[in-house]
Scaffold this motif. Structure first.
Motif, PDB file in Angstrom:
ATOM      1  N   LEU A 144       0.846  -1.181   0.000  1.00 20.98           N
ATOM      2  CA  LEU A 144       0.000   0.000   0.000  1.00 20.98           C
ATOM      3  C   LEU A 144       0.888   1.239   0.000  1.00 20.98           C
ATOM      4  O   LEU A 144       1.805   1.356   0.820  1.00 20.98           O
ATOM      5  CB  LEU A 144      -0.899  -0.015   1.237  1.00 20.98           C
ATOM      6  N   ALA A 145       0.631   2.167  -0.927  1.00 24.34           N
ATOM      7  CA  ALA A 145       1.402   3.404  -0.994  1.00 24.34           C
ATOM      8  C   ALA A 145       0.795   4.439  -0.057  1.00 24.34           C
ATOM      9  O   ALA A 145      -0.404   4.730  -0.135  1.00 24.34           O
ATOM     10  CB  ALA A 145       1.426   3.938  -2.415  1.00 24.34           C
ATOM     11  N   LEU A 146       1.629   4.970   0.852  1.00 26.17           N
ATOM     12  CA  LEU A 146       1.160   5.912   1.858  1.00 26.17           C
ATOM     13  C   LEU A 146       2.118   7.085   1.974  1.00 26.17           C
ATOM     14  O   LEU A 146       3.328   6.935   1.787  1.00 26.17           O
ATOM     15  CB  LEU A 146       1.080   5.239   3.236  1.00 26.17           C
ATOM     16  N   GLU A 147       1.573   8.243   2.329  1.00 24.48           N
ATOM     17  CA  GLU A 147       2.401   9.355   2.766  1.00 24.48           C
ATOM     18  C   GLU A 147       2.296   9.431   4.287  1.00 24.48           C
ATOM     19  O   GLU A 147       1.187   9.458   4.832  1.00 24.48           O
ATOM     20  CB  GLU A 147       1.942  10.684   2.166  1.00 24.48           C
ATOM     21  N   ILE A 148       3.433   9.452   4.957  1.00 24.34           N
ATOM     22  CA  ILE A 148       3.478   9.529   6.418  1.00 24.34           C
ATOM     23  C   ILE A 148       4.077  10.882   6.784  1.00 24.34           C
ATOM     24  O   ILE A 148       5.251  11.146   6.513  1.00 24.34           O
ATOM     25  CB  ILE A 148       4.330   8.389   7.009  1.00 24.34           C
ATOM     26  N   ALA A 149       3.265  11.740   7.382  1.00 22.66           N
ATOM     27  CA  ALA A 149       3.707  13.088   7.755  1.00 22.66           C
ATOM     28  C   ALA A 149       3.610  13.240   9.261  1.00 22.66           C
ATOM     29  O   ALA A 149       2.579  12.944   9.860  1.00 22.66           O
ATOM     30  CB  ALA A 149       2.854  14.139   7.059  1.00 22.66           C
ATOM     31  N   THR A 150       4.697  13.689   9.886  1.00 23.09           N
ATOM     32  CA  THR A 150       4.709  13.869  11.333  1.00 23.09           C
ATOM     33  C   THR A 150       4.578  15.350  11.689  1.00 23.09           C
ATOM     34  O   THR A 150       4.785  16.223  10.856  1.00 23.09           O
ATOM     35  CB  THR A 150       6.001  13.297  11.937  1.00 23.09           C
ATOM     36  N   GLY A 158       6.934  18.354  10.767  1.00 18.98           N
ATOM     37  CA  GLY A 158       7.109  18.797   9.392  1.00 18.98           C
ATOM     38  C   GLY A 158       7.776  17.791   8.480  1.00 18.98           C
ATOM     39  O   GLY A 158       7.916  18.034   7.275  1.00 18.98           O
ATOM     40  N   GLN A 159       8.182  16.636   9.006  1.00 22.82           N
ATOM     41  CA  GLN A 159       8.808  15.606   8.189  1.00 22.82           C
ATOM     42  C   GLN A 159       7.730  14.803   7.447  1.00 22.82           C
ATOM     43  O   GLN A 159       6.663  14.523   7.979  1.00 22.82           O
ATOM     44  CB  GLN A 159       9.637  14.660   9.061  1.00 22.82           C
ATOM     45  N   SER A 160       8.033  14.434   6.191  1.00 26.34           N
ATOM     46  CA  SER A 160       7.079  13.670   5.385  1.00 26.34           C
ATOM     47  C   SER A 160       7.848  12.697   4.502  1.00 26.34           C
ATOM     48  O   SER A 160       8.935  13.010   4.016  1.00 26.34           O
ATOM     49  CB  SER A 160       6.233  14.618   4.531  1.00 26.34           C
ATOM     50  N   ILE A 217      11.232   1.858  12.461  1.00 24.62           N
ATOM     51  CA  ILE A 217      10.599   2.351  13.687  1.00 24.62           C
ATOM     52  C   ILE A 217      10.974   3.809  13.891  1.00 24.62           C
ATOM     53  O   ILE A 217      12.146   4.183  13.803  1.00 24.62           O
ATOM     54  CB  ILE A 217      11.042   1.523  14.910  1.00 24.62           C
ATOM     55  N   SER A 218       9.960   4.642  14.161  1.00 27.51           N
ATOM     56  CA  SER A 218      10.201   6.056  14.451  1.00 27.51           C
ATOM     57  C   SER A 218       9.171   6.528  15.468  1.00 27.51           C
ATOM     58  O   SER A 218       8.211   5.809  15.775  1.00 27.51           O
ATOM     59  CB  SER A 218      10.116   6.894  13.177  1.00 27.51           C
ATOM     60  N   THR A 219       9.363   7.729  16.005  1.00 30.16           N
ATOM     61  CA  THR A 219       8.434   8.276  16.988  1.00 30.16           C
ATOM     62  C   THR A 219       8.008   9.675  16.578  1.00 30.16           C
ATOM     63  O   THR A 219       8.711  10.373  15.830  1.00 30.16           O
ATOM     64  CB  THR A 219       9.068   8.332  18.396  1.00 30.16           C
ATOM     65  N   ALA A 220       6.841  10.106  17.094  1.00 22.78           N
ATOM     66  CA  ALA A 220       6.318  11.441  16.813  1.00 22.78           C
ATOM     67  C   ALA A 220       5.217  11.744  17.817  1.00 22.78           C
ATOM     68  O   ALA A 220       4.683  10.842  18.465  1.00 22.78           O
ATOM     69  CB  ALA A 220       5.777  11.524  15.389  1.00 22.78           C
ATOM     70  N   ARG A 221       4.884  13.017  17.933  1.00 26.35           N
ATOM     71  CA  ARG A 221       3.772  13.415  18.804  1.00 26.35           C
ATOM     72  C   ARG A 221       2.449  13.460  18.042  1.00 26.35           C
ATOM     73  O   ARG A 221       1.381  13.405  18.650  1.00 26.35           O
ATOM     74  CB  ARG A 221       4.070  14.762  19.460  1.00 26.35           C
ATOM     75  N   SER A 222       2.517  13.577  16.733  1.00 27.86           N
ATOM     76  CA  SER A 222       1.318  13.489  15.902  1.00 27.86           C
ATOM     77  C   SER A 222       1.723  12.960  14.540  1.00 27.86           C
ATOM     78  O   SER A 222       2.855  13.160  14.089  1.00 27.86           O
ATOM     79  CB  SER A 222       0.631  14.850  15.767  1.00 27.86           C
ATOM     80  N   VAL A 223       0.811  12.254  13.869  1.00 26.84           N
ATOM     81  CA  VAL A 223       1.089  11.619  12.581  1.00 26.84           C
ATOM     82  C   VAL A 223      -0.143  11.745  11.701  1.00 26.84           C
ATOM     83  O   VAL A 223      -1.274  11.552  12.171  1.00 26.84           O
ATOM     84  CB  VAL A 223       1.436  10.113  12.747  1.00 26.84           C
ATOM     85  N   THR A 224       0.082  12.056  10.417  1.00 25.89           N
ATOM     86  CA  THR A 224      -0.987  12.030   9.423  1.00 25.89           C
ATOM     87  C   THR A 224      -0.615  11.024   8.344  1.00 25.89           C
ATOM     88  O   THR A 224       0.499  11.079   7.808  1.00 25.89           O
ATOM     89  CB  THR A 224      -1.197  13.410   8.787  1.00 25.89           C
ATOM     90  N   ILE A 225      -1.526  10.108   8.049  1.00 26.45           N
ATOM     91  CA  ILE A 225      -1.294   9.115   7.006  1.00 26.45           C
ATOM     92  C   ILE A 225      -2.281   9.374   5.873  1.00 26.45           C
ATOM     93  O   ILE A 225      -3.501   9.365   6.076  1.00 26.45           O
ATOM     94  CB  ILE A 225      -1.455   7.687   7.551  1.00 26.45           C
ATOM     95  N   ARG A 226      -1.731   9.616   4.676  1.00 27.22           N
ATOM     96  CA  ARG A 226      -2.556   9.903   3.502  1.00 27.22           C
ATOM     97  C   ARG A 226      -2.378   8.804   2.472  1.00 27.22           C
ATOM     98  O   ARG A 226      -1.316   8.180   2.376  1.00 27.22           O
ATOM     99  CB  ARG A 226      -2.160  11.250   2.889  1.00 27.22           C
ATOM    100  N   THR A 227      -3.421   8.577   1.690  1.00 25.43           N
ATOM    101  CA  THR A 227      -3.410   7.578   0.631  1.00 25.43           C
ATOM    102  C   THR A 227      -4.409   7.998  -0.435  1.00 25.43           C
ATOM    103  O   THR A 227      -5.275   8.845  -0.189  1.00 25.43           O
ATOM    104  CB  THR A 227      -3.770   6.188   1.184  1.00 25.43           C
ATOM    105  N   LYS A 228      -4.289   7.420  -1.613  1.00 28.27           N
ATOM    106  CA  LYS A 228      -5.247   7.718  -2.679  1.00 28.27           C
ATOM    107  C   LYS A 228      -6.601   7.049  -2.428  1.00 28.27           C
ATOM    108  O   LYS A 228      -7.603   7.430  -3.012  1.00 28.27           O
ATOM    109  CB  LYS A 228      -4.682   7.273  -4.023  1.00 28.27           C
ATOM    110  N   LYS A 229      -6.612   6.041  -1.550  1.00 26.97           N
ATOM    111  CA  LYS A 229      -7.860   5.362  -1.237  1.00 26.97           C
ATOM    112  C   LYS A 229      -8.754   6.262  -0.382  1.00 26.97           C
ATOM    113  O   LYS A 229      -8.258   6.944   0.527  1.00 26.97           O
ATOM    114  CB  LYS A 229      -7.603   4.050  -0.498  1.00 26.97           C
TER     115      LYS A 229
END
Length: 323
Positions: free
Chosen positions: A176-182, A185-187, A253-265
């Motif tokens: 599955l292709a995903l964009e992971i943005a924390t 500001g990292q994406s 494995i990584s860590t963050a205080r908030s995460v946004t996961i985007r996909t075309k689905k």
């Protein structure tokens, strides 16, 4: 010390509850044997949301979740907006939070332990407005979990059928292709077989399968599994049981205080604390530090305090002496 007032919500549909023959009468007798008073709600005809509301509106200071992780999470969702404590009787399959807290897994011992517990503030997480305590998983895993739930309670033929389904699904699974943005500001773009966002981090150690030592770091941990073939399943499972799985080459494995996961689905299927559901994309993850008051054995709380003191001493410039 003032005696706690307990209000217990029993999930009579839990497989473990049914297997053990647990009823409101047996629980009431066990509480009485340990000198504890409890109000028990074991009504399967009433909606869980109504039972939870009744528990929150009761005069009890502690609400006990007697069921699996789904029952625990449902009660926790309401309790974080109240002045109540959450307590757990481990009557599920995994009992993840109960294990993390050091609660005995034997029912009678767990009830006895309620005589000597204290509040511990732990983190909770949220995805698109839905609270979770452990992890939310995307990808092939939720589909396998849905199949597992379908055969629960059925005979050996259904279980053999599920193993065939499991093998086919793993063998044919597409990434599955995903964009992971924390939140910092990292994406990045990833092609994954599965991704899990966990409240805090799972620790390594012999036999410590999905165990967390720390429940209040204020961090989400993101586990990205880039491929999951049949061989990977066995290597990962073996590594987890043996206590060395973090260095697996397919796992990031990584860590963050908030995460946004985007996909075309437009929608994604998730497994949230063991329950499978569908959500609209994108998925917005947040963590709320120390938002839930849960009762834990004094031993576990003392160990947590000792760890915090050791970390303070290890900080640069720390002397280890009281101010």
């Amino acid at each position: 010390m003032t005696q706690r007032r307990f209000h217990l919500v029993l999930n009579v549909n839990s497989g473990t509850v049914q297997a053990l023959g647990v009823t409101s009468d047996t629980l009431r007798a066990m509480f009485a044997a340990h000198g504890l008073e409890v109000t028990i709600d074991a009504d399967p005809q009433t909606e869980l949301s109504d039972r939870i509301r009744n528990a929150i509106e009761s005069d009890a200071d502690t609400i006990i979740a007697a069921g699996g992780d789904g029952t625990v999470t449902a009660l926790a969702t309401a309790i974080i907006h109240s002045d109540k404590n959450l307590a757990i009787l481990p009557l599920g399959t995994a009992n993840l939070l109960a294990r993390d807290l050091g609660m005995p897994l034997d029912l009678d011992e767990a009830i006895e332990a309620l005589r000597d517990v204290e509040p511990l503030a732990i983190d909770v997480s949220e995805v698109n407005g839905t609270i979770f305590l452990h992890k939310a998983v995307i990808g092939v895993i939720p589909e396998l979990a849905a199949g597992r739930e379908y055969i629960r309670g059925q005979g050996m033929g259904a279980k053999i059928g599920f193993m065939r389904y499991f093998y086919r699904r793993i063998s044919r699974a597409r990434r599955l292709a995903l964009e992971i943005a924390t939140g910092d500001g990292q994406s990045r773009i990833e092609r994954v077989q599965a991704i899990a966002v966990a409240t805090n981090a799972y620790d390594e150690g012999l036999g410590r399968f999905f165990h967390r030592d720390k429940l209040d770091t204020g961090l989400l941990t993101i586990y990205v599994l880039r491929h999951l073939r049949i061989g990977d399943v066995f290597r990962l499972a073996t590594g987890m049981l043996a206590g060395h799985w973090r260095d697996y080459e397919a796992l990031d494995i990584s860590t963050a205080r908030s995460v946004t996961i985007r996909t075309k689905k437009p929608r994604l299927q998730l497994m949230i604390d063991g329950e499978v559901q569908s959500m609209e994309a994108p998925l917005e993850f947040k963590i709320y530090p120390r938002a839930l008051s849960v009762l834990a054995p004094l031993r576990a709380i003392k160990e947590e305090m000792a760890d915090e003191q050791a970390e303070a001493v290890a900080q640069p410039g720390a002397t280890g002496q009281p101010a």
